[in-house]
Structure formats: structure tokens, C-alpha cells
Scaffold this active site. Sequence first.
Site, PDB file in Angstrom:
ATOM      1  N   ARG A 118      75.383 105.984 186.376  1.00  0.00           N
ATOM      2  CA  ARG A 118      74.799 107.330 186.335  1.00  0.00           C
ATOM      3  C   ARG A 118      74.475 107.742 187.762  1.00  0.00           C
ATOM      4  NH1 ARG A 118      68.520 106.127 184.328  1.00  0.00           N
ATOM      5  NH2 ARG A 118      68.248 104.318 185.665  1.00  0.00           N
ATOM      6  N   ASN A 156      67.414 114.133 185.854  1.00  0.00           N
ATOM      7  CA  ASN A 156      66.683 112.878 185.625  1.00  0.00           C
ATOM      8  C   ASN A 156      66.639 112.074 186.910  1.00  0.00           C
ATOM      9  OD1 ASN A 156      65.533 110.785 183.722  1.00  0.00           O
ATOM     10  ND2 ASN A 156      67.253 109.617 184.589  1.00  0.00           N
ATOM     11  N   GLU A 157      65.461 111.774 187.363  1.00  0.00           N
ATOM     12  CA  GLU A 157      65.295 110.871 188.510  1.00  0.00           C
ATOM     13  C   GLU A 157      66.336 111.138 189.600  1.00  0.00           C
ATOM     14  OE1 GLU A 157      65.298 106.892 186.869  1.00  0.00           O
ATOM     15  OE2 GLU A 157      63.261 107.097 186.127  1.00  0.00           O
ATOM     16  N   CYS A 164      79.743 112.512 201.636  1.00  0.00           N
ATOM     17  CA  CYS A 164      81.110 113.025 201.556  1.00  0.00           C
ATOM     18  C   CYS A 164      81.308 114.215 202.489  1.00  0.00           C
ATOM     19  CB  CYS A 164      81.438 113.400 200.117  1.00  0.00           C
ATOM     20  SG  CYS A 164      80.789 114.999 199.599  1.00  0.00           S
ATOM     21  N   GLU A 310      57.529 108.412 181.870  1.00  0.00           N
ATOM     22  CA  GLU A 310      58.178 107.167 181.461  1.00  0.00           C
ATOM     23  C   GLU A 310      57.336 105.986 181.918  1.00  0.00           C
ATOM     24  OE1 GLU A 310      62.196 106.550 182.731  1.00  0.00           O
ATOM     25  OE2 GLU A 310      62.829 108.592 182.284  1.00  0.00           O
ATOM     26  N   GLU A 358      70.544  99.199 179.781  1.00  0.00           N
ATOM     27  CA  GLU A 358      69.096  99.120 179.599  1.00  0.00           C
ATOM     28  C   GLU A 358      68.716  98.533 178.251  1.00  0.00           C
ATOM     29  OE1 GLU A 358      67.135 102.188 182.537  1.00  0.00           O
ATOM     30  OE2 GLU A 358      67.870 103.234 180.752  1.00  0.00           O
ATOM     31  N   LYS A 359      69.578  97.713 177.687  1.00  0.00           N
ATOM     32  CA  LYS A 359      69.270  97.206 176.336  1.00  0.00           C
ATOM     33  C   LYS A 359      68.109  96.234 176.351  1.00  0.00           C
ATOM     34  CE  LYS A 359      73.172  93.940 176.332  1.00  0.00           C
ATOM     35  NZ  LYS A 359      73.794  94.452 177.562  1.00  0.00           N
ATOM     36  N   PHE A 360      67.828  95.611 177.491  1.00  0.00           N
ATOM     37  CA  PHE A 360      66.677  94.713 177.542  1.00  0.00           C
ATOM     38  C   PHE A 360      65.449  95.371 178.173  1.00  0.00           C
ATOM     39  CE2 PHE A 360      70.204  91.605 177.190  1.00  0.00           C
ATOM     40  CZ  PHE A 360      69.821  91.049 175.979  1.00  0.00           C
ATOM     41  N   HIS A 361      65.556  96.656 178.448  1.00  0.00           N
ATOM     42  CA  HIS A 361      64.372  97.417 178.849  1.00  0.00           C
ATOM     43  C   HIS A 361      63.605  97.688 177.556  1.00  0.00           C
ATOM     44  CE1 HIS A 361      62.488 100.568 181.544  1.00  0.00           C
ATOM     45  NE2 HIS A 361      61.981 100.838 180.365  1.00  0.00           N
TER      46      HIS A 361
END
EC number: 3.2.1.23
Lengths: 681, 681, 681
Positions: A118, A156-157, A164, A310, A358-361
Site C-alpha cells: 500500500r 490513510n496514514e 520520481c 486506531e 496484518e492478520k496477526f495484528h
Amino acid sequence: MSHPPMNTFRDRLSGIVYGGDYNPEQWPRSVWHEDVELMRAANVRLVSLGIFSWSALEPADGTFEFGWLDEIMDLLWSNGVAVNLATPNASPPPWLAEDFPETLMVERNGVRVGVGSRGHFCPSSEVYRDRSRRMARMLAERYRDHPALAMWHIGNEYHSHCFCDLCDDRFRRWLQDKYQSLEELNRRWGTSMWSQRYSDWAQVHLPKPVRGWVNPARELDFARFNSDIQLELFTRERDLLKSITPHVPTTTNFMQFFRLNDYRRWAEELDVVALDIYPNPADPAGLAKAALQYDLMRSLRAGQPWMLMEQAAGAVSQWPINLVKQPGRMRLGSYQAVAHGADAVMFFQWRASRFGQEKFHSAMLPHGGQNTRTWQEVLALGDELTRIADVATARTHAEVAIVWDWENWWAVEGCAHPDNTYNYADVVSSHHQALWNAQVAVDVVTLSADLSPYRVLIVPNQYMMSEAQQAAVRRFVENGGHALISYFSGIVDQDDQIIPNGYPGGLREVIGAHIREFSPLAPEDSVAVRAVAEQSLVDDAFAATATRWQDDLITESARAVAVYTAGELAGQPAVVDNALGAGHAVYLGARLDQPALDSLIRAVLDRAGIRPVHAAPAGVEVTERRTADRRFLFLLNHGQDKATVRLDRRGVELLTGQVVDVGHELVLEPAGVVIVKSPLA
Amino acid sequence: MSHPPMNTFRDRLSGIVYGGDYNPEQWPRSVWHEDVELMRAANVRLVSLGIFSWSALEPADGTFEFGWLDEIMDLLWSNGVAVNLATPNASPPPWLAEDFPETLMVERNGVRVGVGSRGHFCPSSEVYRDRSRRMARMLAERYRDHPALAMWHIGNEYHSHCFCDLCDDRFRRWLQDKYQSLEELNRRWGTSMWSQRYSDWAQVHLPKPVRGWVNPARELDFARFNSDIQLELFTRERDLLKSITPHVPTTTNFMQFFRLNDYRRWAEELDVVALDIYPNPADPAGLAKAALQYDLMRSLRAGQPWMLMEQAAGAVSQWPINLVKQPGRMRLGSYQAVAHGADAVMFFQWRASRFGQEKFHSAMLPHGGQNTRTWQEVLALGDELTRIADVATARTHAEVAIVWDWENWWAVEGCAHPDNTYNYADVVSSHHQALWNAQVAVDVVTLSADLSPYRVLIVPNQYMMSEAQQAAVRRFVENGGHALISYFSGIVDQDDQIIPNGYPGGLREVIGAHIREFSPLAPEDSVAVRAVAEQSLVDDAFAATATRWQDDLITESARAVAVYTAGELAGQPAVVDNALGAGHAVYLGARLDQPALDSLIRAVLDRAGIRPVHAAPAGVEVTERRTADRRFLFLLNHGQDKATVRLDRRGVELLTGQVVDVGHELVLEPAGVVIVKSPLA
Amino acid sequence: MSHPPMNTFRDRLSGIVYGGDYNPEQWPRSVWHEDVELMRAANVRLVSLGIFSWSALEPADGTFEFGWLDEIMDLLWSNGVAVNLATPNASPPPWLAEDFPETLMVERNGVRVGVGSRGHFCPSSEVYRDRSRRMARMLAERYRDHPALAMWHIGNEYHSHCFCDLCDDRFRRWLQDKYQSLEELNRRWGTSMWSQRYSDWAQVHLPKPVRGWVNPARELDFARFNSDIQLELFTRERDLLKSITPHVPTTTNFMQFFRLNDYRRWAEELDVVALDIYPNPADPAGLAKAALQYDLMRSLRAGQPWMLMEQAAGAVSQWPINLVKQPGRMRLGSYQAVAHGADAVMFFQWRASRFGQEKFHSAMLPHGGQNTRTWQEVLALGDELTRIADVATARTHAEVAIVWDWENWWAVEGCAHPDNTYNYADVVSSHHQALWNAQVAVDVVTLSADLSPYRVLIVPNQYMMSEAQQAAVRRFVENGGHALISYFSGIVDQDDQIIPNGYPGGLREVIGAHIREFSPLAPEDSVAVRAVAEQSLVDDAFAATATRWQDDLITESARAVAVYTAGELAGQPAVVDNALGAGHAVYLGARLDQPALDSLIRAVLDRAGIRPVHAAPAGVEVTERRTADRRFLFLLNHGQDKATVRLDRRGVELLTGQVVDVGHELVLEPAGVVIVKSPLA
């Protein structure tokens, strides 16, 4: 600078808002229904929706699929959940990268990043800007009248850092706007150094890799530009949204100790400040650092309540080893944010993802579902927060200010300094820790702020100071203020050029002393410091250890407070005190150990007559928020042992409903929280 | 899966084969004659030839020079040395790079590597494939009837990892084959996370650098692809060679703990497994790790004997500091390979190079020539190995299996995990070390293997488990097996997606417990663990120290074996034991110190009735190989002191020829080796 | 090799020259006048001018602005300050990069660097060469007759390391010149290793990134080429300047321990050697290392006096933490340079910059101006140096030589060696430290030098030795010299190919021993060494600790001096002594602790009859410079305590003017300096 209250937001979301990020596109519809049911159970009232939905909403250029979003918006609203709707610009879909490779960010070394993560966009690309605004427009037009729409979560963030050619062009134009003439740029970038003088604008580029040390003035301007160009992305979307939904407040989520964006400039453009924060449970200074970030968020918009947008319900997954939040500590941290001015307690994210980065967040609803400690704590907190709804909109009153300044951050960690291991965030945090230990209320400002509300001003290592800022400090002291200024302050102007007149050129008269040379200490060395007899600031027993830094400091009008006891500077002052006008400036010419810094700052507070918010044992955080007629005392026990506080007022303890009187002994369990509501005396 | 014996190879090379890599192109002809004379002296019977000969055989595109190779082939054969002839694809000549730059490998950051080293090819380039196959064909056609040709050594240590556009295309096609539809790819890659959804195959790319964390499912598939694409290089050459020389066995040389290639898939395609191994003499765990690799090599093809293809006669040059092998240790290590199933003991390389990258890598014949300890030991070993010719083809019988799984390796060391410092090789090694200390025979398997031959199954941190694998573990236990499963197992499916049903979703019923959350410990922290009274598995005195990891573990049908004595999880189980069907599953929810892990695994072995191969003091490695009617006991003293073993059988000690009876006390010198041949009882 | 005296320079600048870099283009004209006034006050007699003035002199291609330089040249001369005028090629202006991007340097990874720093040029670019020579020509023609013009300072700290296509072409041509035929290149680069054989010159490239270890012979040639190509830049400008100003001496400034350039080849082309040196005050070995650099600078041109061109007046800004020079230490360091043969003491820079990369690099005139310790010390030193004007042109007489060899440096730190943590500079420094501790005079040579003037030759780890160099060492010993040779010497020839005949092939007969194998020790290990009884070299009590390295050493004609007392090599020699012809070669097969190395080298000196320059306590540096009829004794107290020296001669103490006689007790304060002038006995 005006900071209008968030009326529209308040209309819908009074009290302390509870909720989190919601990513229904990761789940089948069957789960959506369980989600809203559990949200009701947990008293969730707001979700941030659609942050990463671009590719779900627009799977190909100009092909849109809004049906699922319509459905989820309706489902949420029908369950009493409002929506903080995102414009999904933070993660453009793969088709944008494929069709328009110039929309992809380029790293400093010239590598163009790809998709699969992202934040991979070039902020200067007109194609990216066009497509992200088209999406924002479609969302606004589609949901302008939807009852669930409570806020806009723009992007977002923001954290792009692109090198470039498009950014190169835009940086050049930014410089032309700033300097007007090339001669002015040459002068202020110091291009007479190392033959860098430009004779044509076309020669001016963003800082690509060089053979040797970088030009600090160019780096500084590029940092400013990079913050500005991203803020421009925000403001352009905001203007568009405001043109369609003028009454819907806008925000974007800030990050803790985030160096790329000058959030002070950003905050001007938001309706409400929102923070994402993930303190490392393994960092013992994590809580005081969080308090600094919370005080900063509150101060960014003149004390206006902000949103904890968050936080993690438990462990995160970004550190080498990710510790969980021990029982009660998520609750404690949530109240800490409220104690420092937050009117919302939210999480990333509602339901733990089954896949991806982020599955373990941790999430409000873990992989283990309702049969988990985390969920039980989330449920309980959602219920409990309803009891403190009155706190919302209450303000903090501080007579102490500490300086946190992004421009200085960028400059003071520049290359080729006397100490190239310097960490600005750590240094400011150690000064703020001293104030936290002293249990006083603190605002976080720059030297360009209105300093008149404050009696004490802490200035940690303000290397860079404009003339106006130099004058502001002087005026603050002359008018009766108490300033504590730490070493390596007042050295350069806003172009990173040495202020003449000997060090510290910008503060010499204020501190009543000058520095002959900076005299850093080897990492393994330290020098003892002790108080001078019969000075009036610190106790005669004051003793400290200096590491890393010593100034070769010569007093002029100032008096020595403490001196080095050894080394080449033995007998010379480490701390001086200068009476100037109606105030005092204390200057600290060394890096002291934390207990000594605590003592010194407490001495400055004492002389200024600043008292703790409420007497309490060490380790108990104490804050107060006030409305026109009430005040709310927060007592937060961060320690591992019980703590007892003898109350100095009467009132009602909000979480228990107990009426308490003066002299009542409040017993705080470890991680315990007490909130006492009283009439404003 | 069928594993035909290497008949052709056996026809020519019975007994334990001895030899090494031979690079005559580095030497003038005069040296060749000294070489073959000394090979005869050392009993060298096989050399690997031509591995890096491409540019010598084909100095320009289509220009061939085979004369020197004809000559050396004849010279070798006339001196009784057979040839393991290489296809020289591992290092294409400079002309290929110059004429076809697209044949050069590209690093992840986009840098295309140049010539001057090796392994610099793109595995997808059709030009590279065409030219390397042309060379293979010419070699096969030229030497098909040469009597020296004993084997094919296809390529060398395949280790390309290319990120070029050709690989990008090929990866896309690989994905299309695997997933058929883009929707399936989207689902299994979890592209609804962070807006990664693809709407056209053209948008799908190999993992270039990204801004942030990588998509773990894409990384995993790219790891699979990279192993497959290189295996394809192998199989295409193999098919070509087989079409010309159908009776000549083929191999390629594997590497120790090598993460890029799933050698289990590779082994299917070889006629015989060959290993290159360079344990660091400075690593005290080096010998047990070597044993793990040897057990793995033997297990890759169902127990078929394998070849120790490359080891160092002395020091290597790849570590920061390169220690020599002390006297006797090269011999000991060579026998260790044989003890674990090797039927060949070979070296890199025959004669130490005078120049280039490996000139300080030791060789059978050092720079110092015959006047060196190394050469004397090489000579002696070549002679000695003739005495154990009977060992060849004998098999190992193991009732214990340990899991080593490349797919899990790729996944469990993925990003954004609870513990991002995790090292799979170290964890499996520590479990295997416990088995090695217990002196039992061990096979190395995956959970997709036939587990029925085993009574004990050790499953170290099998994070990734397919449904079939989950079922296999359950079936193993229900059928009476004894499983020991370590923490962070059964968490995700083959797409790296969380298995539902609470942790560990894939094993919850098997272990009779669930995990509420993972609770890693800070690196500096540890928690004491002690046995629960009256459990039936470990001794009541069992005590351990947990570091890095704790599960917040809740028993269901299982019983606690050992519990934490402190911290937030005090009193909760660290080890549980679940009776399921006719077997038991022991689950270990923490990382324990090695002695405790030894005790726990020994307890599991004891309960399963697994005995040591032979009673022996600690530090003596014990293995056995069997034929239909004989068994060979190997005793290897790795310690620094003498060790005494009282024999439990009668037989003949092969190295001395001594007849030994039951009760005989064998005295093993430090680094001593004893091999007893007995009739199979 | 002829080293003509710098007559022209002497004509103008007799005595010890004092001054520094001067960058007036960074300052307004008003400051220039203060500058020259203060220069007079400080006795500044020479400034290096224009080093980074290119963009100020030529703001656009072909547009010149010399007016300001005319003015400053006149101003300086009218104040008695001569000019060391620079050709400003070190930092080409931005227009050159913009108009001709191919003039920018490319890093090994392919990244082309940008402007904004310095040293960013490609040395092969004809455009760069043309424009820099045009500038040099204009300067020479303009100022050829200016009275201030005393010297040419060509470029600055040459340190380019370019991997672009232009350099690739030029490297190929350099190789063609060197090897003539491709077959010769193939042979000497060892391209039969790993299939690297080239069949066309077009295939030969500079060393770009590779997949694996690099070809050491190519790396070595590229290092040679890179030094040569930069030296060519120098010589072409020098030839041009000489054609216009034949009598003006030329130099460029060398750097301390700088690996890229073989300054020995460079020194041939200079009229006078000049050194920039910035010892880290935090490095306790900094002073002895400085002495090594000074001895090297003096030796580069056969003892001719050299110039300390740049040093810091106080702290620098390039280290992680930058310590100041304590009081008196800048003076002490300045005299140290003179003591080792410098006839100039100069600084970077005159006035501290207000901006840019070096603003915190100290200067003669600090930001704090005259009100600083630094300025006071600068003033005092400028005055004091006039008292030792007689020292100028005096020479050093050394009977001891130590080898420092860039080619060996490049080779011995190559990849895939037994010890890949090896640091050549540290190892030579430790040997030179032993000589420094022994207070003897030392020249710094290569083995290609005329060794006949020396009685002792120290050869630290001379891994690479040509046949001529091997013969030179042998001849040196046979003719009565005393050589001390350290481990890993005589291993490879000039192509990095192993010298046959067993290790050390190049020295076996000289040391009377051979090495069976190299036996490095693990970093945490060490082995005790003790003297053999009744050997004649060291005291029987000699004891040492070996770390990192041991040779498995077998004596032939040599006798053991000291042996290992433990480990696998217990009883084998660590040090051997070989009588050969009229001399002795001592060989050291291990890395010893510094005190043991001191003892061993002192024993070699004693046997050779080499005495200290003058008796003095430890920590006092002692050197002597001589003219035809006088000698100057330098005593420099580097310790923290007073030191007393009883004089062995009569003379005049130059700094005080005191007449001193034999037996006089000179008392040296910490950082104290005494210089005694005596008639040459």
C-alpha cells in the site's frame, strides 16, 4: 487559525465514540450480519469504512461496483452504527499501476516500487490525482444523504516519499514559488559551498543519491515539500468533498512520532485530529511517550478534542517480537487517551483478517472470536465508556508548554553534526517524561505559537530558530515566563545557516551565556555534575551525570546552577540560570540522566508556582478536563502495585457512580482508572 | 512415487564411492598425469567433471572444443576413475551474457548482475535454455558410449532467484496454470486486503520492491514458482539426457539448509540424491545439524542411499573466520554421512585451485601437496573405506519421524508475525538435536508422507497445514501414534490464511486445547516452567525455561503436563498431553531450553517404547544400517574424550577386522569410529 | 625516480609554512577584509584557494567570472599571504551535470549520483575532462604572473569510483594495454575458474554486481585502473599547468589510510606531497597511526619534506560522535607532523562555514570568532612556528623500514580468504606502533624500493609478492639485513595466484620453514605462546597470546623462537628465526597481542643494533631531523602526565631559546613539545 467545533459530528456522535476500522470486503456477507450484531453488543457507534476498498469499488478504470457498499452502509445504519467513510486513495488498485506506471512511487535510489502492499503512489501524478478524486466525488455524491455518513476519512496514514521525475518537476516549482529567484535559492541553500551554485532552474533537482554528504538545506526543503505535496492531496480531496457534503467533517489519521509530515500544518486543514498509535508494550517509556503524542494531538488544534482513531486491542505484528497488552492495559491506555483530550476510542480493526500483511495484528474480535480475553475486554470497555459521556467536549488547561517542531526535527537530525547519533524524539520524550513524572498539565507547541497562556516553557534542543522564534523566547522570559532550554538550541536559522554572534547566536542574551565550542563525550564516557552552593534554583544536593554532550559554556549575565566536577570542563557550568526582565531562562548545556532532568524541571516548575494537577504517588498519571462548569479528574495507575490517592475535592466517581468527598482515599488497582466529576470550583 | 535403485551406477561403482570434483581445465596437461597417479594412490573411483567447463568447451556461440575433454575422459578411465559428468549450465560463458543480456539474472531491486562469478543466469530465458540444452546434447551424444561415463551431474547447486521481465511473464503463466481464474487468485492471495484485487492477468507481477510489508501469499507462490522453474531446468536437461543415455543415472547436488529449492519435489526427479555440505567447524551444533541434513537426504527418496557429493577436506573460505577440521574430524564427518545412509564420500575439490574465488577452499590435494596432514588423511580414508564396502545399499530403519517442510519454511518466516526473529532451521534443528541426543533413528518427512511406519512424530512449528495434513496428524494419533507438536503450528492453510476455529484451528481437537492469544516474551525475558504433579508424561522434577514465546493455552480434553510459574500466564499450561483414539498428542506452547526439550522428547519416546539404537555415552552418535540379512552398527565419538561402549551383539568390527562378542567393551578414541557388522537377528 | 626540491616554493615560502583552506566565495566582501587582517595576526603565509570555486568562476558553460578571484588574489598578496591556487575539478558545477549527464559518477549498483555534494564526476568523461582542463588553463593563463601564486593545488582528495559505461570502455582499453592479448588476460585472471573465459574483448567488463563471490583478479585490476584513471586526471592537468607556469610546483592533497589510490604511484607525479589527516580524538591509537601516515608521506618522495595540508583546529563532524581536541593537543599534533618531516602546518579551513555539509567542522577561526580557545591556540601556534624556521628542509635518517603497499592492501582484503575480517591498516598500524613504542626512526616502503639503506625491515602480512619482491627480501637478508615477516605473507603473485612450492611459496627459503595449512582461531579463542629455552632472539620470559590466526608451521632451516602451549598446534612454533647469508629472517605465524609484538620487534631491533633516537619515557615520541650540519631533536609528550628526559647532547631549545647541555633534565608537560637544535656530531 480558527478551529470550529465539529458540530455535524457532534450531532450524531455525542459522548465518547467507540468503534474501529471495518473491512467487510474481506468477508462473505454471512459474516457481516454477525459483525453488526456483535457491534451492537459492544456498543460500537462508529466504524471507519472503505479505507482499502478502491479495487473493490472500481475493479477496472471507470468500472464501478458500489452495490456491496450500499448494502453495508444500510446494514450498519440499521444497527445504529455510523460511518467514517474513507476515500480509498491510500492504496490504488493494480489496474492504475498497470495502465499508468508513472503513478508508482520511486525510492531515492531510483527503484520504482510495485503493487502488492500500500502507499505505493506518486503524489505528483495527475493521473493518480484525477482517479482518486473521481472516486472521492462518486462516494460523496452517492452517500451525501445517507444517514450513516458521519465523517470523511480522507486517505490513510499519508506516508509517500517519492523521488520520481514528476516529483522532481513539482519540487522545482515549489522552490520557484518559495524563492522566486534562483539567486535567493543559491543564497539560502548555501550553494557557494562545494561549488553547488545553480545558474538555471533546470539544474535544480530533488535530492537523489550523491557522492558524499548531502546538502542539508536541500534535504530540509525536500522534507517541507514532501509534507506539503501530500497535504495538497488531502486538501484537494477535502475541498471536493466539502463542495458536495459541506456539513460532514473531514479528517485523516496521523501517526505517532511520524517524521515525514508536519502535522501542525496539516491540522489546520482538518476538522478534527485523529491519531493512530501503537506503543510497543516492550518499551518501558511507552506510556509517557504516548502521553506526549496525546498532548500533541490535543494541542495541534488549540485544545479541541481529538479522536483516537486506531489502537490495537492486543498485540501488533510490526516489531521484531510483539508482546500482548496485559490484562487491563488496553483499557488503561484507552482512558489515557481520553484523559488527554480524546473524545473517541477506536481500534484497528474490528475483526482480525484471515490473510494478508496484518492478520496477526490484533483486532476487537480476534481469530479466536468471543472466547478470548481481548473480546471480553472490548465488550466491557464499550459498555463502560457510556458512563463518562459527560467528559466529551471538556478541555485541558495547561500552564506548561513543551516544544515539538517538525522543521527542527528534520534539521537537528541532519548530517555532519557534532553528534550524529542524535534522536530528537527521544530527547523531547525525556523532557516530557519529566513533566509527566511531575504530574502537571502540558501543551505541545512550537515557538511560533502564542506563548502568553504559559508560565513555563520547555525547549528541548531547538537547534533551528527563526528570528521571530528567537524573539518569542526572549519576550516570553522578559514577560515573566520560566524557560528551560536544552543544549544545541538556537544554532541555525530556518535555512540551516549558523546564527552569528557565537553559539547560541539565537539565544545568547536570553540565556546570559555563550558557548565556545561543543564538546561531545565518547559514548562510553560520562562526567559528574553537582550543584553550585547557594544558587537559588535546585537543591544543594542536586547531582547528575552528563553523557554524549557538553557545552564549553561561559556565563555572561547568567549564574551557574551546576558545574562539571571532572574532565577538561571541570568547574565550568553545565546548567545556568539567567534572570531577564520579569522571568528566568535556565539553560542546560549537557545531556543529563533522567532523574536529574526530572529534578531540574521540577525546580523550574516550583519556581514558577506550577503544582501537580492532583497529589498522587509516582506512576499514577493525573490529568483534568474541564467544561464551563465542571471538571473531570483522571487518575490512571500505570504501576504494577496498588496506589492510594487522598482526594482534594468532592464529586462523583463516574465509573462506579460512587459519591466521594474531600479526603476520601481512592484505591487504584494496578492498571486501575478513576474519573471524578466535580463542579468547577 | 517410485525410487528405482541406481542399477547402472551400481554396476560400475559398488561399495562406498570415493572421489571429488575435478577441474582439469585449470591446470596444464603435465599436472593431469600427476593427478591420475595420485587418484589411484588415494583410491579415488569417481570424479565430478566439467561442472564449470562451458566456456572451455564452447568459447564462442556454436564454437566447440571437446578435444581436451576427450583426452581427460580417456586418461581417467585408463586409470580406473569413473566420471560423474556435468552439464555445465551453472555458469554460462561471458559470450552468452554479451550476445544475449536477457540471459542474466536480475535482483529484486532491478539490478541485472554481470559475469565474473557463477549462477548468474535467468532461468526463464529461452536463449539460455536453448544453449544449455545444446551443450548437454553434445556431451551426451559424444560420451554416450564412453566407458568412464558413470553418472550425469546436471547443473550445480541451482540457486538462481531472478526478478526479470521474462520471469515475470513465466510467473504469471505459472499462476494461470495453478489458479485457472483470476477470481481464484484474488481469493487465495487475499487481495481484498489493502485493495490489491486484480481485474486483469496483465496486472499480476512477481514481487518487486513495495512500499511497506509484502503480500505473504504472493511471496509464497513466488517461492514455489522459483523452486519449480529451476526444477524445470533440471528436468528438461534430464529428459534430454535420458533420451540419449537412458541407463545413465542423473543427479544434481543439493545444499545444506537451502531455502530456495523444495528439494522434496526435486528428489522425485533424481535417480540419486547428492548433498554438498560445509558445516562450520566453529558451530558446536554443527554435527547434529549435519545429522539432520543427512537424515533428510536419506528420507527424500524413501531411504535410498545417497551421495555425499561435496564436503571440504579441511577449511573453507566462506565464513568470516574459517577454522580447519582438526585431526580425525574429516574422517569422522565422512563416516557420519555413511552412518546416515550415504554410499559415497566425495569432496570439493580434488586439487586446490591456484586462483579465483575458491583458492583457499581446502582440497583433497592442498597447495602444500603431499606434504600435508590433509593429504595424509585423504589417502588413509580412501584406503579405509574399502573395508566397509558391504555397508553399501544397506538401509536405515526408523520408527521416529520429524517434519521438515519447505513450504512451511517459506511461510513461517514470513513478515508481520508475532515473532519476526523466528528461524525455522534453528527450531527444527533443536528438536532434531533432542532426538540425536536420545540416540534414536529418525526419518525426516512432511505431513503429506505416509506416516504409518512411525510410532513417534515430531512436528516443530508447523505453522502451515493443509486440510489433508491436519487430518493426517489426527489419523496418526488416533491410530496409536505419539505426536509432539510445538507452538505456532496449525495456524494457516496452504494459502497462508488463518484456519478458523480459534488457534490452532488445524490442530485443536488433536491437542485437546486452544490458544486464546500468542504471548511472545521480550528477548531479555524468560519464564520458569515446572511439571504438574501426578501427570504421567514427564518426571515430577521436570523444569524448563521458556523464552521468546508463550501460548495463552486453555485445555479442553488435554491435561496439563507443565505450567508457567510466573508472569501473566502463571499456572496456565506450557505443555499439554491429549489422549486421542489409541495415541497421544503432546503440545508444547513455548520455546524451551535445550535440556528441557531433550527431556520432554525423551519422555515421549519412552512412552512410545522407542529405545536407543544402542546404549552409548552422551556424545557418541549411534546409527544402524541393515540389509536383508545383516546389520551394521555405527558408533561415532564426537567428544573430546575417550568413550566406552559395551556391545549388545556379536559381530566383526569392520575397520580393524576384529571379531567382537556380546559384552565386549569397545573403546572409542576422540573422533573415533567403530563399525560392527552382525547378522540380522 | 627523481625528487627535485621545490625551489620555486622555497623561494617564496621558507621556514615552516602556516595557513589553511580559504573559501572567500562563501562570504561577503566585508568579511574578506577581516580575514586578511586576522591572517596577518596569525602569521598565515599560505592559503589554499578556489578548491570549490568552479561554479563561482564559471556559472554556466563558457561564462566566466574571474573578477572576485582577481580581487581576493590581490588582497591576499597585499597582506603577505601567498596562494596555493586550486584547479576546481573536484566539484563540477550543476550545469555540467545538467547539460552532460554522462559526466556524473555511477555507483557499482548502477545508480548514477546527482549533484549537491562533491566528487560526483566520472573520471572517463571527455566532456568533464575538457571542461576541467579549460578551467585550469584559464586560471594558469590569468594568474601566471600573479605574485601570490606559490603553488598549484590540483583537484581535491580524488576519490571517484565510477562504474559507468565510459569507464567500462576505458577499463577495457587499460586491460588491452596491460595484457595485449585476451589469452594473457584469461590466464592471469584465472578465467578457467567458474567458466569465465572470454573469447572476445567486448565481453570484458568492469566489475558490476555479480551473483556470488567476485573474481579477485578483476577486482584487483579494477582497483589499479581506478587509481590510474584518476592519476591521469591529475597528470593531464599538471602537464597543462607546467606548460604555462613551469616554475610553479604542483600538488594534490592525499588522505589518511585511503584505499582507492596508490599514492606511491601518485607521489612520482607531484612536486611535493600534501596530506589531509583527521585522526579521531576518540581513538587511543590515533597518534601512532598518524605517525605512520606521516612517515609514509615523507617516504613517498624519498624523504623530501611534505605539507600537512589539512587538519582540524578542533572537532570534525564526520564521526558518529565528534570529540574536540583537548587544550594543547592541536599544537602537539602539528609539531608531530613537523617532527616526521612536514615543512607546512595547514588547516581545513580558515573560517568556519555558516552553511552546508561542513559547518560543524572546526576552523582556525570558529563561529565564535576570536573569543574562543581554538583561535587563541591558532594564534599562538602561528607565532611559535617562526622560531623553528631552521627545521625546514631537514631530513630524517632511518635504518628501519616498514612495508605499506596499496596493491597488497587491495589483494589481502579480498574475498574468500581464511580470515575475511582482516584489516590491513590495523595490522600494519600495530607493527608500526611497536616501532613507535621503540622510539626509532622508520621509513615506509614497498618491497620494490631500494632496501639497501636499511638494517631492519618489517613486513606485515605481505600476502602478495612478485618474484622480484621475493628476491628483494631474500637479498636484503642475505646481505646482512634483519627482516621480521608476519603471517599470510608470500602467498600469491601479482595476479593473486598462489605461488607454488607450499606456503609461503614466495618466502619459504627466506624463513626456513613452511606452512602445512592456515589455522585461524574463532574470534572468541586465543592460544598462549611462550619462548623456547636457549633460543637467541627473545628473552626466555617472552610470552604472548595468539588470536585469529595460527600457521601450522614446520621448520626447515629455521629454529623455533616461541611455541604454542595449547591447542592442536601445541609445541609447534609460532615464531621462527632463520639465519640466511649474513642476516636473519624472523617469521611470525600468528597474530600476537601488542605488548608481545612490541617485545618481538624490539628484540629484532636490538639484534640489529638499532637504538632509540633518544632515551625517553614511554609515551614520549622522539624523532630527529638533520641538515648537512645540524640536527633537530623532537620530544613530544603524548601522555597525560609530565615526563622527564635527560638530554644526551648540547644545543638550543628552539621554542624557549634556552641553551641546554648534556645531562640537562628536560621536563615535558602533558602535550608538551621540546625541540633541541644541535650541531651534527
